[in-house]
Design a protein around this motif. Structure first.
Motif, short mmCIF file in Angstrom:
data_model
loop_
_atom_site.label_atom_id
_atom_site.label_comp_id
_atom_site.label_asym_id
_atom_site.label_seq_id
_atom_site.Cartn_x
_atom_site.Cartn_y
_atom_site.Cartn_z
N PHE A 258 -47.71 28.49 39.57
CA PHE A 258 -46.20 28.27 38.95
C PHE A 258 -45.77 27.02 39.59
O PHE A 258 -46.11 26.17 40.46
CB PHE A 258 -45.25 29.28 39.67
CG PHE A 258 -45.53 30.71 39.42
CD1 PHE A 258 -46.52 30.99 38.27
CD2 PHE A 258 -45.25 31.65 40.25
CE1 PHE A 258 -46.75 32.41 38.05
CE2 PHE A 258 -45.42 33.02 39.61
CZ PHE A 258 -46.28 33.38 38.76
N GLY A 259 -45.03 26.44 38.59
CA GLY A 259 -44.09 25.00 38.80
C GLY A 259 -43.27 24.88 37.82
O GLY A 259 -43.43 25.42 36.78
N ARG B 42 -37.36 27.45 36.22
CA ARG B 42 -36.59 26.14 36.82
C ARG B 42 -35.34 26.32 37.62
O ARG B 42 -34.92 25.59 38.67
CB ARG B 42 -36.17 25.14 35.48
CG ARG B 42 -37.24 24.57 34.91
CD ARG B 42 -37.14 23.64 33.59
NE ARG B 42 -38.22 22.81 33.10
CZ ARG B 42 -39.03 23.40 32.31
NH1 ARG B 42 -39.05 24.63 32.14
NH2 ARG B 42 -40.03 22.47 32.11
N ASN B 43 -34.67 27.50 37.47
CA ASN B 43 -33.21 27.70 38.38
C ASN B 43 -33.73 27.99 39.63
O ASN B 43 -34.70 28.87 40.03
CB ASN B 43 -32.62 28.92 37.70
CG ASN B 43 -31.46 29.18 38.55
OD1 ASN B 43 -31.40 29.53 39.73
ND2 ASN B 43 -30.40 29.26 37.83
N PRO B 44 -33.41 26.93 40.65
CA PRO B 44 -33.89 27.07 42.07
C PRO B 44 -33.67 28.58 42.77
O PRO B 44 -34.51 29.00 43.38
CB PRO B 44 -33.06 26.13 42.77
CG PRO B 44 -32.49 25.16 41.75
CD PRO B 44 -32.59 26.03 40.72
N ARG C 14 -36.33 30.80 41.28
CA ARG C 14 -37.46 30.59 41.80
C ARG C 14 -37.88 31.15 43.11
O ARG C 14 -38.73 31.85 43.44
CB ARG C 14 -37.84 29.25 41.90
CG ARG C 14 -37.99 28.45 40.44
CD ARG C 14 -38.25 26.97 40.30
NE ARG C 14 -39.36 26.81 41.22
CZ ARG C 14 -39.91 25.59 41.80
NH1 ARG C 14 -39.18 24.39 41.64
NH2 ARG C 14 -40.98 25.26 42.50
N THR C 15 -36.69 30.92 43.79
CA THR C 15 -36.74 31.86 45.59
C THR C 15 -36.64 32.98 45.27
O THR C 15 -37.79 33.79 46.14
CB THR C 15 -35.41 31.35 46.17
OG1 THR C 15 -35.24 29.87 46.17
CG2 THR C 15 -35.37 31.95 47.64
N ALA C 16 -35.98 33.86 44.39
CA ALA C 16 -36.23 35.28 44.19
C ALA C 16 -37.67 35.82 43.82
O ALA C 16 -38.14 36.46 44.31
CB ALA C 16 -35.28 35.62 43.16
#
Length: 382
Positions: free
Chosen positions: A210-211, A347-349, A352-354
């Protein structure tokens, strides 16, 4: 290789396109004794690798086409068996899906260049007395109540009871049938490269990284090569070694040193599905019927299975059953690969963390792991 035989004027089934889908259909018809003509506009088959994974269900189909096991055995002998699919966020592991426990004679993903898959299907077709007629570009298809007529760029005509479009995303047969191709394109372009490289995870897994800039797939190939597929906002037409190394440094930092670029290209991906698989005497299979993201390596596999299913339907006369069985499969594949691609490009930080916290937890649930392995291997579509 060009067939030495002249193009016939009549046949039961005309197959336009001699890629894996068309070849699988032709082998199925040849084994059932159905008269067909398989034609392709290229003077010879491509020798670039393009699709690179053959899943368990496709190997089962090859066993059904040749119960001796020689067909699948030949292909397996040309490839690399990989038993793990790993999801990463960049270089950091998040989850692993193992194929070892799948209820199949082929509990692995077979990494093998597409030209090898085409070669073993063509050998089987020739052993059954068939071949590919090349180069014949179909420019027009018309149908009436009792059949259809194909016209080639050089003026030949071929009359058939049924015509199958296995001629890719820009299908002449689909256009002639007036069948819509519903969906849209991804905004990104994709870089495809076969390389020799030092790769920290090694050849024992297929990686989906992922990225925020896009998903990256890395998979081993025979001969110590690796396949890289990665989404890029704007890529050069022919990415060079420095460009590919830069992508790897950005997407999976610290894991890859690219030593040699064997082959590369740029392409764009759509997610689309034909509104119907049949219009009268005209039928669709493979990329003419569905296209989608390369995440999961489903495309060629779904096409080969289409070809086999359509061959059986043409043999038994159950043409309506073909669409009823195969179009829902394509809808599932398009949906799965689209979800994988979108999950890879969050892209939303906060999201992404979730995602990165949730995936390792889900991967510890055996039922969910098994379900994803079964879906990737396409065993759900038996």
């Amino acid at each position: 290789m060009t067939s030495t035989a002249a193009l016939p004027t009549r046949t039961d089934v005309a197959i336009v396109g001699a890629g894996p889908t068309g070849l699988a259909l032709a082998v199925t018809l040849a084994g059932a004794g159905v008269d067909f003509v398989l034609l392709d506009k290229q003077a010879e088959g491509a020798n670039t690798s393009r699709a690179a994974v053959v899943h368990a269900r496709t190997l089962e189909v090859l066993d059904e086409l040749d119960p001796s096991g020689a067909l699948s055995g030949d292909l397996v002998g040309r490839g690399v068996r990989v038993r793990r699919f790993r999801i990463r966020d960049g270089a950091r592991p998040l989850a692993a899906v193992d194929f070892d426990g799948l209820p199949t004679a082929h509990p692995y993903a077979l990494m093998v260049p597409q030209y090898e898959t085409e070669a073993v299907l063509l050998e089987r077709l020739r052993a059954l007395g068939g071949d590919v007629h090349r180069p014949y570009e179909v420019t027009a298809v018309t149908q009436d109540a009792v059949g259809a007529t194909l016209t080639t760029a050089t003026g030949e005509t071929l009359r058939a009871a049924h015509v199958v479009g296995a001629d890719g995303m820009h299908s002449v047969v689909r256009e002639a049938a007036g069948i819509g191709f519903t969906g849209s394109a991804y905004g990104e372009s994709f870089v495809l490269a076969d390389v020799v490289m030092d790769w920290a995870p090694g050849p024992g897994e297929v990686t989906l990284a992922f990225g925020a800039a896009g998903p990256t797939v890395v998979a081993p190939l025979p001969g110590g090569h690796y396949r890289i597929v990665t989404a890029v906002a704007e890529a050069p037409a022919e990415p060079d070694l420095a460009f590919v190394q830069g992508l790897m440094d950005e997407r999976v930092p610290g894991t890859a040193v690219v030593r040699e670029l064997v082959w590369s290209s740029r392409f764009r991906i759509h997610h689309r599905i034909a509104d119907r698989y049949r219009a009268g005497r005209l039928l669709l299979a493979g990329d003419a019927a569905h296209v989608h993201s390369p995440a999961g390596g489903q495309g060629m596999n779904t096409g080969i299975q289409d070809g086999y299913a359509l061959g059986r339907a043409l043999t038994t006369g159950d043409l309506d059953g073909y669409e009823a069985r195969r179009r829902p499969v394509a809808r599932r594949v398009v949906a799965l690969t689209h979800r994988m691609t979108r999950a890879a490009t969050v892209r939303n930080p906060l999201l992404r963390t979730a995602r990165n916290a949730l995936l390792p937890l889900l991967a510890r649930v055996p039922a969910l792991r098994d379900r994803l392995a079964t879906e990737l291997a396409e065993l759900s579509y038996r």
